[in-house]
Scaffold this motif. Structure first.
Motif, short mmCIF file in Angstrom:
data_model
loop_
_atom_site.label_atom_id
_atom_site.label_comp_id
_atom_site.label_asym_id
_atom_site.label_seq_id
_atom_site.Cartn_x
_atom_site.Cartn_y
_atom_site.Cartn_z
N HIS A 243 41.56 42.72 41.54
CA HIS A 243 41.47 44.06 42.11
C HIS A 243 42.66 44.36 43.01
CE1 HIS A 243 39.64 47.73 43.55
NE2 HIS A 243 39.64 47.28 44.81
N GLY A 246 45.85 44.85 40.78
CA GLY A 246 45.78 45.89 39.77
C GLY A 246 46.01 45.39 38.35
N MET A 248 43.85 43.77 36.53
CA MET A 248 42.56 43.61 35.85
C MET A 248 41.94 45.00 35.65
SD MET A 248 39.42 41.17 37.09
CE MET A 248 40.51 39.75 37.17
N ASP A 249 41.55 45.30 34.41
CA ASP A 249 40.95 46.62 34.16
C ASP A 249 39.49 46.65 34.63
OD1 ASP A 249 39.21 45.61 32.08
OD2 ASP A 249 40.93 45.63 30.73
N ASP A 250 38.95 47.84 34.66
CA ASP A 250 37.61 48.01 35.21
C ASP A 250 36.54 47.28 34.41
OD1 ASP A 250 38.65 49.57 37.21
OD2 ASP A 250 38.17 51.49 36.23
N GLY A 251 36.71 47.19 33.10
CA GLY A 251 35.73 46.50 32.27
C GLY A 251 35.63 45.02 32.62
N VAL A 252 36.78 44.38 32.80
CA VAL A 252 36.79 42.96 33.15
C VAL A 252 36.21 42.77 34.55
CG1 VAL A 252 38.26 40.94 33.54
CG2 VAL A 252 38.75 42.50 31.65
N LYS A 253 36.56 43.66 35.47
CA LYS A 253 36.04 43.55 36.84
C LYS A 253 34.52 43.70 36.87
CE LYS A 253 39.01 46.54 38.67
NZ LYS A 253 39.72 47.35 39.71
#
Length: 305
Positions: A243, A246, A248-253
């Motif tokens: 996070h 930046g 890592m995309d939202d889906g992975v997070k």
């Protein structure tokens, strides 16, 4: 600090109330401790040399004793086993049980508040439950941080420097969280969690608190071989760093957050399946560390001989 409970055979001319006071003085020990006779030599060998004059005036005899602490319920389960530690035998007393229960309760509280707060990321935006949780995100964060601090205060780690480091990380994280909330989030009308989600650089301020949590689960995984603790040791910093950078995309997070929530629940719940002695560790080590230097040297000489 006594390593085990023993009784003395006093001359017949001692008043009866003296023998009764011996029982009262032992009230901090378990209700019933059975000491094998061969522990006589062990206790005598562990006594520092300055106790020799005392032992010459009275004969010491170890025998089974049943002694109930003042005000203690007869139904209170206490581990009555005598454990052989690195620096001598030790037992679990009621204060140890209270500390372990508070330590585990802190972990359960931290896990519960985290899971409830993080569930906002998975709940639909048009339901009442999500609105209620969003209004109390800061309260949940504060309760969880305080519960984690309680567990870090009570955690048993042999190396004091490591324990102090985890506590210092927690303190820095709490200060950083307060600075972020009052300096940035509150002026914008946002909760601390919402601000950190929308401003990744805020991880620098709140991150030390989660670093302390990572250290705690790493210790648990290392000491007890718990798989969920080992996985959490990698998931927590990976998600925060992903996070922050930046990368890592939202889906992975969201996926990592869901795994974190599930494993945190398992981790906290399984703490209550362990014997109390597991969270105490080798009590004789902590008792030895609390001794003055001269008594430490005297005890080490006894053990070496």
């Amino acid at each position: 600090m006594a390593l085990l409970l023993y009784s003395t055979t006093t001359p017949n001319n001692n008043p009866p109330n003296l023998r009764r006071s011996n029982c009262r003085l032992a009230s901090s020990f378990p209700k019933s401790v059975i000491i094998p006779p061969n522990y006589t030599r062990t206790v005598h060998s562990l006594l520092p040399s300055h106790h020799s004059s005392t032992t010459t005036r009275a004969s010491f005899r170890l025998r089974p004793i049943t002694c109930k602490a003042l005000g203690e319920s007869s139904n209170t389960p206490i581990d009555q086993t005598v454990y052989q530690g690195t620096y001598g035998p030790w037992t679990v007393d009621p204060s140890d049980v209270r500390e372990v229960i508070l330590y585990r309760s802190g972990l359960v509280t931290a896990a519960t508040t985290f899971v409830v707060a993080a569930s906002v990321a998975f709940l639909p935006g048009n339901i009442f439950l999500r609105d209620v949780i969003e209004q109390d995100l800061d309260l949940l964060y504060g309760i969880g941080a305080g519960a984690l601090g309680l567990s870090l205060f009570l955690i048993h780690i042999y190396v004091t420097e490591i324990k102090r480091t985890l506590q210092a990380l927690w303190a820095v994280g709490v200060v950083g969280s307060l600075m972020t909330y009052f300096g940035f989030a509150q002026p914008l009308g946002e909760s601390l969690s919402e601000y950190v989600v929308s401003n990744p650089t805020a991880v620098w301020l709140v991150g030390p608190l989660f670093a302390a949590l990572t250290g705690l689960v790493f210790k648990e995984g290392l000491c007890y071989g718990k798989l969920e603790a080992g996985i959490l040791t990698f998931i927590i910093p990976t998600l925060l760093l992903g996070h922050l950078t930046g990368l890592m995309d939202d889906g992975v997070k969201l996926s990592l957050l869901g795994v974190w929530m599930a494993l945190f629940v398992v981790f906290a719940g399984r703490k209550f399946t362990q014997p109390v002695k597991d969270d105490i560790g080798d009590k004789s080590v902590f008792m030895f560390n609390a001794l003055p230097e001269q008594e430490k040297k005297a005890l080490l000489k006894k053990l070496e001989s």
